[in-house]
Write a protein that holds these residues in place. Structure first.
Motif, PDB file in Angstrom:
ATOM      1  N   GLU A  73      -7.760  10.111  -1.240  1.00  0.00           N
ATOM      2  CA  GLU A  73      -7.773   8.823  -0.541  1.00  0.00           C
ATOM      3  C   GLU A  73      -8.888   8.747   0.495  1.00  0.00           C
ATOM      4  O   GLU A  73      -9.456   7.685   0.743  1.00  0.00           O
ATOM      5  CB  GLU A  73      -6.441   8.587   0.162  1.00  0.00           C
TER       6      GLU A  73
ATOM      7  N   GLN B 194       0.807  -1.204   0.000  1.00  0.00           N
ATOM      8  CA  GLN B 194       0.000   0.000   0.000  1.00  0.00           C
ATOM      9  C   GLN B 194       0.848   1.266   0.000  1.00  0.00           C
ATOM     10  O   GLN B 194       0.486   2.267  -0.612  1.00  0.00           O
ATOM     11  CB  GLN B 194      -0.941   0.002   1.204  1.00  0.00           C
TER      12      GLN B 194
ATOM     13  N   PHE C 197       1.735   2.253  -3.469  1.00  0.00           N
ATOM     14  CA  PHE C 197       0.632   2.946  -4.132  1.00  0.00           C
ATOM     15  C   PHE C 197       0.574   4.402  -3.693  1.00  0.00           C
ATOM     16  O   PHE C 197       0.364   5.304  -4.499  1.00  0.00           O
ATOM     17  CB  PHE C 197      -0.689   2.240  -3.833  1.00  0.00           C
TER      18      PHE C 197
ATOM     19  N   TYR D 110      -6.157  -1.819  -2.996  1.00  0.00           N
ATOM     20  CA  TYR D 110      -6.391  -1.202  -1.687  1.00  0.00           C
ATOM     21  C   TYR D 110      -7.595  -0.262  -1.678  1.00  0.00           C
ATOM     22  O   TYR D 110      -7.877   0.377  -0.669  1.00  0.00           O
ATOM     23  CB  TYR D 110      -5.136  -0.462  -1.231  1.00  0.00           C
TER      24      TYR D 110
ATOM     25  N   ARG E 223      -8.211   4.940 -10.895  1.00  0.00           N
ATOM     26  CA  ARG E 223      -6.881   5.363 -11.356  1.00  0.00           C
ATOM     27  C   ARG E 223      -6.486   6.720 -10.775  1.00  0.00           C
ATOM     28  O   ARG E 223      -5.308   7.078 -10.771  1.00  0.00           O
ATOM     29  CB  ARG E 223      -6.846   5.408 -12.886  1.00  0.00           C
TER      30      ARG E 223
ATOM     31  N   PHE F 176      -7.023   7.338  -7.656  1.00  0.00           N
ATOM     32  CA  PHE F 176      -6.790   6.996  -6.251  1.00  0.00           C
ATOM     33  C   PHE F 176      -7.838   7.564  -5.306  1.00  0.00           C
ATOM     34  O   PHE F 176      -7.540   7.848  -4.143  1.00  0.00           O
ATOM     35  CB  PHE F 176      -5.377   7.410  -5.813  1.00  0.00           C
TER      36      PHE F 176
ATOM     37  N   ASN G 123      -6.203  -1.125  -8.388  1.00  0.00           N
ATOM     38  CA  ASN G 123      -5.774  -0.742  -7.040  1.00  0.00           C
ATOM     39  C   ASN G 123      -6.413  -1.687  -6.028  1.00  0.00           C
ATOM     40  O   ASN G 123      -7.585  -1.523  -5.681  1.00  0.00           O
ATOM     41  CB  ASN G 123      -6.167   0.706  -6.741  1.00  0.00           C
TER      42      ASN G 123
END
Length: 219
Positions: free
Chosen positions: A33, A13, A16, A102, A55, A57, A100
């Protein structure tokens, strides 16, 4: 053995987070996030909006649809042959977790209605409308703007055919409502749905959602 190798190959993570920070100032990356976006409908608009937000995030997604992937979807939606027959909620989760792992994803395999819309998307910073029919779009606007006073709604209207994408814009008809598209072209007028314009409109919706999450409210 193969499954264990696959797990080991997933970047951790922190990797990322570093990748995101290399593209955004840290305070903006943190905001994305921590944000939650809902998507109502996972067809041509919604499936691509989900991919773009993953993409970008955005950390939390609430995704609602009751349909399954079929052959007629493949000309403009984010799915592939391997997804045929699957629930769209399951198929989009597979796609997003490849981008992703996560992401916090909540999928809801149900039809969005005036009765359940506010409960489904409670807590979202932004909701992206991605329905086909005008009456469904109007239902979502009417259901959410009154019931969720802190939530922005981004909608799509007019993305059918193969006309110039230069005719497509984002407008703000109400303080918390944004509408992407040309406002006129739709399948009701006999126009086909094709990937370039549908994906352009999806990109406009996703971009407006990101801007709103980062505090930019002008279209």
């Amino acid at each position: 053995m193969e499954e264990g190798k696959k797990r080991r190959d997933i970047p951790d993570q922190e990797a990322f987070r570093k990748a995101l920070s290399s593209r955004f100032p840290r305070e903006k990356a943190k905001k994305l996030e921590e944000s939650t976006v809902g998507i109502a409908g996972l067809g041509g608009l919604g499936s691509h909006i989900a991919v773009m937000l993953a993409r970008s995030f955005v950390g939390h997604l609430i995704l609602a649809d009751y349909d399954r992937v079929d052959l007629t979807n493949l000309n403009r939606q984010a799915y592939g042959i391997s997804h045929l027959g699957k629930k769209k909620t399951e198929a989009i989760r597979e796609i997003l977790e490849e981008i992703n792992p996560y992401l916090e994803i909540r999928t809801v395999d149900t039809k969005v209605t005036a009765e359940n819309a506010a409960a489904l998307f409670a807590g979202c910073d932004v909701v992206c409308e991605a329905f086909d029919r005008p009456e469904e779009k109007a239902m979502l606007v009417n259901s959410l703007l009154g019931a969720l006073p802190e939530t922005f709604l981004v909608s799509g209207s007019g993305m059918a055919g193969y006309g110039s994408t230069g005719l497509m814009t984002v407008k703000r008809p109400m303080s918390r409502l944004y509408v992407a598209g040309d406002g006129t072209s739709d399948i009701e007028t006999g126009m086909c749905l094709m990937a370039p314009r549908v994906m352009t409109c999806a990109g406009m919706e996703a971009n407006m959602a990101v801007r709103l999450l980062l505090g930019e409210t002008e279209p």
